[in-house]
Design a protein around this motif. Structure first.
Motif, PDB file in Angstrom:
ATOM      1  N   GLU A 118       4.820   6.581  -5.514  1.00  0.00           N
ATOM      2  CA  GLU A 118       4.977   7.921  -4.802  1.00  0.00           C
ATOM      3  C   GLU A 118       4.660   7.957  -3.319  1.00  0.00           C
ATOM      4  O   GLU A 118       5.425   8.506  -2.462  1.00  0.00           O
ATOM      5  N   ALA A 119       3.536   7.075  -2.971  1.00  0.00           N
ATOM      6  CA  ALA A 119       3.334   7.082  -1.415  1.00  0.00           C
ATOM      7  C   ALA A 119       4.419   6.167  -0.858  1.00  0.00           C
ATOM      8  O   ALA A 119       4.824   6.491   0.449  1.00  0.00           O
ATOM      9  N   LEU A 120       4.849   5.112  -1.683  1.00  0.00           N
ATOM     10  CA  LEU A 120       5.832   4.395  -0.877  1.00  0.00           C
ATOM     11  C   LEU A 120       7.151   5.269  -0.621  1.00  0.00           C
ATOM     12  O   LEU A 120       7.785   5.150   0.248  1.00  0.00           O
ATOM     13  N   ARG A 121       7.523   6.238  -1.756  1.00  0.00           N
ATOM     14  CA  ARG A 121       8.597   6.999  -1.620  1.00  0.00           C
ATOM     15  C   ARG A 121       8.461   7.929  -0.202  1.00  0.00           C
ATOM     16  O   ARG A 121       9.352   8.062   0.487  1.00  0.00           O
ATOM     17  N   LYS A 122       7.207   8.380   0.086  1.00  0.00           N
ATOM     18  CA  LYS A 122       6.917   9.143   1.207  1.00  0.00           C
ATOM     19  C   LYS A 122       7.240   8.284   2.505  1.00  0.00           C
ATOM     20  O   LYS A 122       7.649   9.010   3.337  1.00  0.00           O
TER      21      LYS A 122
END
Ligand code: NAD
Ligand code: WQD
Length: 344
Positions: free
Chosen positions: A65-69
Motif C-alpha cells: 500500500e505504501a508502494l502504491r502511494k
C-alpha cells in the motif's frame, strides 16, 4: 527531462551510483529505501555529485500500500530498477525466510503494480552466482544455471524465473536481467561508495579496512585452488561502469529497442583476477601495504569465475572501461573519506 525512474534500494551501494548516472543522463529519479543496509546521508552524496536531489521515500517495498502511494504521488514512472534485496550470503543461510520474503515479495509487489501505473521497463539485479562454478570460462549467458549454494543465490534464480514467466505471459512491460560479477570501487568524487555494516564479508572492503588499520589482517581464503597462484579468481567490475549499464538498459527498453521481452546480460570485464593479484594491484595503485595471511578455504566458495561480456558489449554497446588500478584507488579514496568524516 527524459522521464521518471523508480530506483528501489537506491540508497544502497549499486543503487546510489546508478541514481547518479540516471540523473546525469537526464532522468528524474525517485528512490525508495528502508535503510536496512544504508543510510539517508547517501542522498546528500547523490545531490553533491549531480547538483540534483532525487526524490527519496523511506519505506519498505514489501509494503504494497505504501508502494502504491509512491506511484500515486509520482505519476508517470516509466521504468523501475529493483535493487532492493538482502544480499549477505552467510546470513541467508541463517535466516532463509527473511531472504525469501524480502527478495521475492519486493519483486512481486513491484510487478503487480507496474501494469496499473503504465510502467514500461523493469531492470533486475541478478548475479553471476546463478552460474555456480561454470564448466566453461569465460561464462556466457547461455551457460546452465547451477543448483544454488545459498538461499540468497536461490532468490536470484527464482526472481529470474518469476520475471521470465510473467513477461512471457504477456504483461505490458519489458525486462532486462543484469547478472553482475563482483562490483567494486567507489564514485571518483568519493561522495558515495560501499559502506558495509559490521565486519565486511566481501574482499575489497576488507582490503581497504585492513589498509586503514581498522582490521588487523586480511585472511586469504585458500591458496591451493587450481589457479595460477592458488587463490580464487573473480571478475571485479567497476561500480560506475556497472551503474552506466543500467541507464543503457532503461534507455533500450523505453526506446523499444529490446530484441526480446526479457533479455539477460552479463556485466563483467571479461578478465579474471585472483585474490593475491588484487592485493598486489591495490598495493601498487595506492602505495599502501595490506597485511594478509593465507588461511583455509571458505566454505561454498567458487574456485574461478569470470564473464564473457560480449553480449552486453554488442547489444548494449556497453563496455567496462575503468582499469583495476583506478578502481582500487577509488575504493581507497572512499575509505579515506570515511576516516576524514569520522565514520570509520
Ligand atoms: P545494498 O545492500 O548496498 O543495497 C540494497 C539496498 O536495498 C539497501 O540500501 C537496503 O537498505 C535496501 N533494501 C533492502 N530491502 C529493502 C526493502 N524491502 N525495501 C526497501 N529497501 C530495501 O546492496 P547492493 O550491493 O547495492 O546490491 C543491490 C542489488 O544488487 C541487490 O539486489 C543485490 O542482491 C544485487 N547484487 C549485488 C552484488 C554485489 O556484490 N554487491 C552482486 C550481484 C547482485
Ligand atoms: C571474493 C574472493 C573469497 C573475503 C559474493 C557473493 C555473490 C556475489 C558477490 C551477490 C573470494 C576471497 C574474501 C576475505 C578472501 N554477490 N576473500 N578474504 O565470493 O565472489 O561472492 O559477492 O550476488 O553472491 O557470494 O565475493 O568478495 O566475498 O570474495 O580471501 O576476507 O575473495 O574467497 O575468492 P564472492 P567476495
Amino acid at each position: 527531462m527524459k522521464g521518471k525512474i523508480l530506483v528501489t534500494g537506491g540508497a544502497g551501494y549499486i543503487g546510489s551510483h546508478t541514481a547518479v548516472e540516471l540523473q546525469n543522463a537526464g532522468y528524474e529519479v525517485v528512490i525508495i529505501d528502508n535503510l536496512s543496509n544504508s543510510n539517508a546521508g547517501v542522498i546528500d552524496g547523490i545531490e553533491k555529485i549531480t547538483g540534483i536531489r532525487p526524490v527519496f521515500v523511506e519505506m519498505d517495498v514489501q509494503d504494497k500500500e505504501a508502494l502504491r502511494k509512491v506511484f500515486e504521488e509520482n505519476k508517470g514512472i516509466k521504468g523501475i530498477i529493483n535493487f532492493a534485496a538482502s544480499k549477505a550470503v552467510g546470513e541467508s543461510v541463517q535466516k532463509p525466510l527473511l531472504y525469501y520474503r524480502n527478495n521475492l515479495v519486493t519483486l512481486l509487489n513491484l510487478m503487480d503494480l507496474m501494469p496499473e501505473y503504465g510502467v514500461e521497463a523493469l531492470v533486475f539485479s541478478s548475479s553471476c552466482t546463478v552460474y555456480g562454478q561454470p564448466d566453461v570460462l569465460p561464462v556466457d549467458e547461455q551457460a546452465p544455471i547451477k543448483p544454488a549454494l545459498s538461499p540468497y543465490g536461490n532468490t536470484k534464480q527464482i526472481c529470474e524465473e518469476i520475471i521470465k514467466d510473467a513477461v512471457y505471459s504477456g504483461v505490458p512491460y519489458k525486462s532486462i536481467i543484469l547478472r553482475y560479477f563482483n562490483p567494486v570501487g567507489a564514485h571518483p568524487s568519493a561522495e558515495i561508495g560501499e559502506l558495509p555494516l559490521g565486519v565486511p564479508q566481501n574482499l575489497l572492503p576488507y582490503v581497504t579496512q585492513t589498509a586503514m588499520g581498522i582490521r588487523q589482517e586480511l585472511s586469504v581464503y585458500g591458496d591451493d585452488y587450481d589457479t595460477p597462484d592458488g587463490s580464487c579468481i573473480r571478475d571485479y567490475i567497476n561500480i560506475v561502469d556497472l551503474a552506466k549499464a543500467h541507464v543503457i538498459a532503461v534507455n533500450r527498453m523505453i526506446a523499444g529497442q529490446s530484441k526480446d521481452n526479457v533479455e539477460v546480460f552479463n556485466l563483467g570485464t571479461g578478465r579474471g583476477v585472483s585474490v593475491l593479484e588484487l592485493i598486489n594491484t591495490f598495493e601498487k595503485a595506492t602505495g599502501v601495504k595490506v597485511k594478509y595471511k593465507i588461511v583455509g578455504r571458505r566454505e561454498g566458495d567458487i574456485e574461478k569465475v569470470w564473464a564473457n561480456p560480449a553480449h552486453a558489449n554488442k547489444e548494449l554497446g556497453w563496455i567496462a572501461e575503468e582499469s583495476l588500478e583506478d578502481t582500487l584507488a577509488s575504493a581507497w579514496k572512499w575509505q579515506q573519506k570515511l576516516r576524514e568524516r569520522g565514520i570509520m
